[in-house]
Motif scaffolding. Structure first.
Motif, short mmCIF file in Angstrom:
data_model
loop_
_atom_site.label_atom_id
_atom_site.label_comp_id
_atom_site.label_asym_id
_atom_site.label_seq_id
_atom_site.Cartn_x
_atom_site.Cartn_y
_atom_site.Cartn_z
N TYR A 1 -3.68 12.18 -6.29
CA TYR A 1 -3.32 13.04 -5.16
C TYR A 1 -4.48 13.17 -4.17
O TYR A 1 -4.29 13.02 -2.95
CB TYR A 1 -2.91 14.41 -5.68
N ASP B 1 -5.17 9.92 -2.35
CA ASP B 1 -4.15 9.71 -1.33
C ASP B 1 -4.43 10.56 -0.10
O ASP B 1 -4.30 10.09 1.04
CB ASP B 1 -2.78 10.04 -1.90
N LYS B 2 -4.84 11.82 -0.32
CA LYS B 2 -5.14 12.73 0.79
C LYS B 2 -6.36 12.26 1.58
O LYS B 2 -6.46 12.53 2.79
CB LYS B 2 -5.37 14.14 0.27
N ASP C 1 -6.69 6.79 0.69
CA ASP C 1 -6.49 5.63 -0.19
C ASP C 1 -5.08 5.70 -0.79
O ASP C 1 -4.80 6.55 -1.61
CB ASP C 1 -7.54 5.62 -1.30
N THR C 2 -4.23 4.80 -0.37
CA THR C 2 -2.82 4.81 -0.82
C THR C 2 -2.59 3.94 -2.05
O THR C 2 -1.44 3.72 -2.44
CB THR C 2 -1.89 4.34 0.33
N THR C 3 -3.65 3.45 -2.68
CA THR C 3 -3.51 2.56 -3.83
C THR C 3 -2.69 3.20 -4.94
O THR C 3 -1.76 2.60 -5.49
CB THR C 3 -4.90 2.17 -4.39
N ARG D 1 -0.58 5.67 -4.77
CA ARG D 1 0.81 5.86 -4.34
C ARG D 1 1.60 4.56 -4.52
O ARG D 1 2.74 4.57 -5.03
CB ARG D 1 0.84 6.30 -2.88
N LYS D 2 1.00 3.42 -4.11
CA LYS D 2 1.68 2.14 -4.21
C LYS D 2 1.90 1.73 -5.66
O LYS D 2 2.84 0.99 -5.97
CB LYS D 2 0.86 1.07 -3.48
#
Length: 222
Positions: A32, A35-36, A39-41, A43-44
């Protein structure tokens, strides 16, 4: 105050409960915050969830159930996605232990409420529930304290890295694999058990102290 001699089967059951109630929260916190920070790794990769099935590691789960020490699949983080990679990694790393300490606080509050509700009975359902949540509190604290050790691959090494020169930090990370093996050996030989248990006890006493208002409130109500 609490009787932990309820049998090996109960201990295994509680540790299995810890697998689904504690480890996923720790990894979700990493995902979390990463992502904030951009870094969307995670999430993906489907790690932005508290669903245990997305986080649990088979060997780590078995070890936790039968030895009391275990781990989940680490959340993959891309430092290059952060404006300040070292600071970003430190913040993401800190999220895991902080989530465990907050979870421990919630569990301790539940313990206090159960004590108020069921009174001082040393048997029955109430006593059983109090033991479960107290042990979950301790496991959550233990996970937080252990992960704060400033050695790779633990979260504490990323936090400590914020205060180390880049050369020293990346030099330390080169030996991450060997240091992790040494840490596991120290754990299984029991050398780390005593100092960690002392720190765990201090934190447990602090949680007990700050949740005392629950007892006071109950006294006023009654």
């Amino acid at each position: 105050m609490f009787d932990f001699s309820s049998g090996r089967l109960l201990q295994i059951a509680i540790q299995l409960l810890a697998v689904v109630a504690i480890l996923p929260i720790h990894e979700f916190a990493h995902a979390y915050i990463a992502d904030k920070l951009g870094d969307t790794t995670a999430r993906k990769m489907g790690r932005l969830t508290i669903n245990p099935l997305h986080h649990l590691d088979l060997i780590g789960t078995v070890c936790l159930i039968f030895t009391g020490f275990g781990w989940a699949k680490p959340v993959i983080v891309d430092p290059g996605a952060f404006k300040n990679p070292k600071r970003g990694m430190a913040v993401v790393a800190a999220a895991g232990p902080i989530s465990n300490l907050l979870l421990a606080l919630v569990y301790m509050l539940i313990v206090k409420v159960l004590i108020v509700f069921f009174g001082g009975n040393d048997s029955g359902v109430g006593h059983f529930l109090i033991q479960i949540f107290y042990i979950l509190t301790y496991i959550s604290v233990s996970l937080a304290i252990f992960n704060l050790l400033p050695v790779p691959p633990l979260d504490g090494s990323r936090i400590a890295g914020l205060f180390l020169p880049d050369k020293a930090y990346f030099g330390l990370m080169r030996y991450e694999r060997y240091i992790s093996i040494a840490i596991f050996l120290l754990l299984f030989t029991g050398i780390l058990s005593r100092p960690l248990s002392i720190v765990n006890g201090v934190v447990m006493n602090f949680l007990d102290f700050i949740t005392q208002p629950v007892n006071l409130l109950a006294g006023l109500i009654h």
